[in-house]
Motif scaffolding. Structure first.
Motif, short mmCIF file in Angstrom:
data_model
loop_
_atom_site.label_atom_id
_atom_site.label_comp_id
_atom_site.label_asym_id
_atom_site.label_seq_id
_atom_site.Cartn_x
_atom_site.Cartn_y
_atom_site.Cartn_z
N LEU A 44 -2.16 23.12 -32.01
CA LEU A 44 -2.73 21.98 -30.37
C LEU A 44 -2.92 23.22 -30.08
O LEU A 44 -2.36 24.26 -29.35
CB LEU A 44 -1.56 21.44 -30.20
N ARG A 45 -4.12 22.77 -28.73
CA ARG A 45 -5.08 23.57 -27.43
C ARG A 45 -4.06 24.19 -26.96
O ARG A 45 -3.24 23.41 -26.10
CB ARG A 45 -6.44 22.68 -27.36
N GLY A 46 -4.61 25.36 -26.72
CA GLY A 46 -3.68 26.24 -25.44
C GLY A 46 -3.63 25.63 -24.31
O GLY A 46 -2.80 25.83 -22.88
N ASP A 47 -4.52 24.48 -23.69
CA ASP A 47 -4.51 24.31 -22.79
C ASP A 47 -4.20 22.46 -21.88
O ASP A 47 -4.21 21.48 -21.32
CB ASP A 47 -6.01 23.78 -21.36
N GLY A 48 -3.63 22.02 -23.53
CA GLY A 48 -2.99 20.68 -23.23
C GLY A 48 -1.93 20.21 -23.33
O GLY A 48 -1.32 21.11 -22.53
N SER A 49 -1.23 19.28 -23.94
CA SER A 49 -0.34 18.50 -22.96
C SER A 49 0.99 17.73 -24.52
O SER A 49 0.37 17.57 -25.35
CB SER A 49 -0.10 17.82 -22.35
N VAL A 50 1.90 18.43 -23.85
CA VAL A 50 3.05 17.05 -25.03
C VAL A 50 3.29 16.28 -24.23
O VAL A 50 4.23 16.17 -23.35
CB VAL A 50 3.64 18.06 -25.52
N THR A 51 3.89 14.72 -24.71
CA THR A 51 4.55 14.30 -23.94
C THR A 51 6.27 13.60 -25.14
O THR A 51 5.10 12.80 -25.68
CB THR A 51 3.86 13.01 -23.68
N LEU A 52 7.27 13.77 -24.29
CA LEU A 52 7.79 13.05 -25.60
C LEU A 52 9.28 11.86 -24.39
O LEU A 52 8.45 11.93 -23.28
CB LEU A 52 8.56 14.65 -24.64
N VAL A 53 9.40 11.12 -25.01
CA VAL A 53 10.64 9.92 -24.90
C VAL A 53 11.85 10.23 -24.74
O VAL A 53 11.82 10.02 -25.90
CB VAL A 53 9.75 9.48 -25.10
N GLY A 54 12.40 10.23 -23.45
CA GLY A 54 14.12 10.01 -23.40
C GLY A 54 14.45 8.54 -22.67
O GLY A 54 14.18 7.52 -24.05
N THR A 56 3.87 19.64 -15.12
CA THR A 56 4.57 19.86 -16.56
C THR A 56 6.18 20.37 -15.90
O THR A 56 6.46 20.36 -14.61
CB THR A 56 3.94 21.21 -16.94
N GLY A 57 6.59 20.44 -16.49
CA GLY A 57 8.65 20.16 -16.52
C GLY A 57 9.17 18.86 -16.14
O GLY A 57 10.02 18.96 -15.43
N ALA A 59 14.81 19.25 -23.40
CA ALA A 59 13.93 20.13 -24.89
C ALA A 59 12.66 19.94 -23.75
O ALA A 59 12.39 20.91 -23.63
CB ALA A 59 13.79 19.35 -25.71
N SER A 60 12.20 18.84 -22.83
CA SER A 60 11.36 18.99 -22.66
C SER A 60 10.81 20.30 -21.47
O SER A 60 9.70 20.79 -21.71
CB SER A 60 10.76 17.30 -21.73
N ARG A 61 12.12 20.20 -20.24
CA ARG A 61 11.39 21.16 -19.66
C ARG A 61 11.64 22.35 -20.19
O ARG A 61 10.82 23.25 -19.55
CB ARG A 61 13.02 21.16 -18.33
N ILE A 62 12.43 22.78 -20.83
CA ILE A 62 12.60 23.93 -21.78
C ILE A 62 11.23 24.15 -22.15
O ILE A 62 10.39 25.20 -22.03
CB ILE A 62 14.08 24.12 -22.81
N LEU A 63 11.09 23.05 -23.19
CA LEU A 63 9.65 23.49 -23.89
C LEU A 63 8.46 23.98 -22.53
O LEU A 63 7.43 24.50 -22.69
CB LEU A 63 9.44 22.49 -24.45
N LEU A 87 6.66 27.27 -23.61
CA LEU A 87 4.84 27.10 -24.13
C LEU A 87 4.02 27.10 -22.78
O LEU A 87 2.60 26.75 -23.58
CB LEU A 87 4.84 25.32 -24.57
N ALA A 88 4.37 27.81 -22.01
CA ALA A 88 3.10 27.49 -21.04
C ALA A 88 2.35 28.40 -21.07
O ALA A 88 2.06 29.79 -22.44
CB ALA A 88 3.99 28.26 -19.97
#
Ligand SMILES: NC(=O)c1ccc[n+]([C@@H]2O[C@H](COP(=O)([O-])OP(=O)(O)OC[C@H]3O[C@@H](n4cnc5c(N)ncnc54)[C@H](OP(=O)(O)O)[C@@H]3O)[C@@H](O)[C@H]2O)c1
Length: 247
Positions: free
Chosen positions: A127-137, A231-232, A161-165, A169-170
């Motif tokens: 996953l690229r360094g300027d990329g993103s992750v989106t989770l679903v709660g 983010t977060g 977990a999404s806030r901590i990551l 992972l920033a």
């Protein structure tokens, strides 16, 4: 808006919110890879996407997000990519504490929390360094209604977990959406007549007075994928279900 050089991987992209997200991001010019466990559902999802708009850049792979080896094989095969969206889930899970069974807790922990964490972990190498992750709660993380102890705890864990990551992972961005009741195949485990009653009951507990559509959650995911300064964040997409409106 053309993003033809950007690739998105959607674990859970063969149904419901994930499939709607694939459709939306393909329309916006992304290259999309969808994955789910069931081969038939994967083939059907690819057919659906192609029927809606033929010729868009979408491929698929059968992968179980609870299996580290399958995840590693997927990301190694794909190589570098820009955005990860995870919409995997276990359905059911409404229970009081008195009726809670240990196996049900294990099934949901594995199918939701473990699957999210293993998938993000497996993606880190490509996953690229300027990329993103989106989770679903889910909105159950914000509610205190009896019967939500298991779903609320699982979705709280994913949202936390999404806030901590996002910090860990920033500078990659990590966000989550928190849907309310959305009409998708997630509800198919309830017999059809009872399902209509369940959705009507859920609609009555929202501020907007209806269940949500997968496309509405996909729209929020699209925002989190595209806005490079967010983010977060855990973004509710619940029609106001968390507001405790009495109709
Ligand atoms: N629908 C709602 O009312 C609602 C409300 C709040 C939150 N959510 C959340 O929204 C997300 C998406 O739900 P949805 O309604 O779109 O559900 P859905 O229609 O049932 O889709 C779930 C997708 O995840 C895949 N999947 C499940 N387990 C997997 C695994 N271990 N590995 C790989 N793929 C897996 C499924 O395909 P296979 O079965 O073929 O693997 C399917 O593509 C979930 O996190 C859910 O908890 C939904």
């Amino acid at each position: 808006m053309a993003h033809t050089s950007e690739r998105v991987v959607i674990l859970g992209g063969t149904s419901g919110i994930g499939l709607a997200t694939a459709d939306l991001l393909l329309d916006r010019g992304y290259e999309v890879v969808i994955a789910g466990r069931n081969e038939e559902r994967l083939t059907q999802a690819l057919k659906t996407l192609d029927t809606r708009t033929p010729g868009r850049p979408v491929t698929g792979k059968a992968v179980d997000a609870t299996d580290s080896e399958q995840l590693a094989a997927l990301f190694t095969e794909l190589g570098a990519f820009d955005h990860l969206v995870i919409t995997v889930t276990r359905n059911g899970g409404f229970t009081s504490l008195a009726d809670l069974e240990a196996d049900e807790v294990r099934r949901h922990s594995e199918g939701k929390l473990l699957a999210h964490l293993l998938t993000v972990q497996a993606a880190l190498g490509t996953l690229r360094g300027d990329g993103s992750v989106t989770l679903v709660g889910a909105v159950s993380a914000q509610l205190s209604a009896p019967g939500l102890v298991l779903l609320g705890a699982m979705n709280s864990a994913v949202e936390s977990a999404s806030r901590i990551l996002a910090a860990e992972l920033a500078p990659r961005r990590v966000n989550a959406v928190s849907p309310g009741v959305i009409e998708t195949p997630w509800w198919d485990w309830i017999p059809e007549e009872a399902r209509a009653d369940t959705l009507a009951g859920a609609a009555a507990a929202t501020a907007v007075g209806r269940p949500g559509r997968a496309e509405e959650v996909a729209h929020a995911i699209g925002f989190l994928v595209e806005n490079a300064y967010v983010t977060g964040v855990v973004l509710p997409v619940d029609g106001g279900a968390r507001l405790n409106v009495q109709r």
